[in-house]
Design an enzyme around this catalytic site. Structure first.
Site, short mmCIF file in Angstrom:
data_model
loop_
_atom_site.label_atom_id
_atom_site.label_comp_id
_atom_site.label_asym_id
_atom_site.label_seq_id
_atom_site.Cartn_x
_atom_site.Cartn_y
_atom_site.Cartn_z
N ASP A 1 9.58 148.46 19.10
CA ASP A 1 9.32 147.04 19.30
C ASP A 1 9.18 146.79 20.80
OD1 ASP A 1 9.46 144.26 19.62
OD2 ASP A 1 11.12 144.02 18.22
N ILE A 2 8.02 146.37 21.25
CA ILE A 2 7.77 146.17 22.68
C ILE A 2 8.68 145.09 23.27
CG2 ILE A 2 5.89 144.47 22.52
CD1 ILE A 2 4.47 146.29 24.72
N ASN B 1 -4.30 136.47 23.43
CA ASN B 1 -5.62 135.89 23.17
C ASN B 1 -6.02 135.12 24.43
OD1 ASN B 1 -4.75 133.09 22.93
ND2 ASN B 1 -3.94 133.66 20.92
N ASP C 1 1.30 139.38 20.69
CA ASP C 1 1.29 138.11 21.42
C ASP C 1 2.35 137.15 20.87
OD1 ASP C 1 0.38 136.25 23.31
OD2 ASP C 1 -1.28 135.59 22.06
N SER D 1 -6.02 145.84 20.91
CA SER D 1 -7.19 145.67 20.04
C SER D 1 -7.17 146.53 18.79
CB SER D 1 -8.50 145.89 20.82
OG SER D 1 -8.69 144.89 21.79
N GLY E 1 -5.11 146.31 16.26
CA GLY E 1 -4.59 145.60 15.10
C GLY E 1 -5.65 144.69 14.51
N TYR F 1 -7.81 142.92 15.85
CA TYR F 1 -9.13 142.98 16.51
C TYR F 1 -9.98 144.14 16.01
CZ TYR F 1 -8.08 139.20 19.82
OH TYR F 1 -7.79 137.99 20.39
#
Length: 183
Positions: free
Chosen positions: A10-11, A24, A34, A123, A125, A127
């Site tokens: 987990d970041i 975004n 995000d 990108s 996920g 995206y």
């Protein structure tokens, strides 16, 4: 010399100088990484993003660019927000935008004096970027970009993402550091 490491985790739980947010363009939160960073970082992160929108980024942050804010309640000091491109098979120039995300994040990290940086798979996920190609671009760009970092830690959500990044790292050899399965 910068060490590139990989962990599954987990970041928002990383004790590093800065975390990279796959934001975004609005900078005002969203889903995935995000949303997690905004939720855990709390109102300070959102307030800092709103201030950026009110001053320099009225139309939002452009794809491939990066900017920093406080990390609020995160265990890091900074959040480096960058906007990744949406994947399009018919638009090969988008790969250059994805690489730019990583280069710009490293540039901002160096400007802040960051030594340890946690990065997501940008990108890859919602995206829609094919995971193997995303790993190749991410790892290659970070490896090839001069930086004052001591560690660039890819924090990968889920076993599939970790395994793909680790496979690309193994193909490239020891120049990329090591991996670690962490929950």
């Amino acid at each position: 010399m910068m060490e590139i490491t990989l962990i599954q985790g987990d970041i928002t739980e990383q004790w590093v100088d800065a975390v990279v947010n796959a934001a975004n363009s609005s900078l005002l939160g969203g889903g995935g990484v995000d949303g997690a960073i905004h939720r855990k970082g709390g109102p300070e992160v959102l307030a800092a993003c709103r201030a950026l929108r009110a001053s320099h980024y009225g139309k939002g942050l452009a794809t491939g660019q990066a900017v920093a804010t406080t990390a609020g309640n995160l265990p890091a000091t900074w959040v480096i927000h960058m906007v990744g491109p949406v994947y399009s098979a018919g638009a090969p120039e988008r790969a250059a935008l994805l690489a730019s995300c990583y280069r710009e994040s490293l540039r901002v990290a160096d400007e802040l004096g960051v030594r340890t940086l946690a990065l997501p798979a940008v990108s890859a996920g919602i995206y829609g970027w094919p995971l193997r190609d995303a790993a190749r671009i991410a790892l290659g760009t970070v490896r090839d970009t001069p930086s004052g970092l001591s560690e660039a830690r890819f924090v990968l959500f889920g076993p599939e993402t970790y395994e793909v990044f680790e496979a690309v790292r193994r193909e490239w050899g020891e120049g990329l550091g090591h991996g670690s399965m962490v929950d």
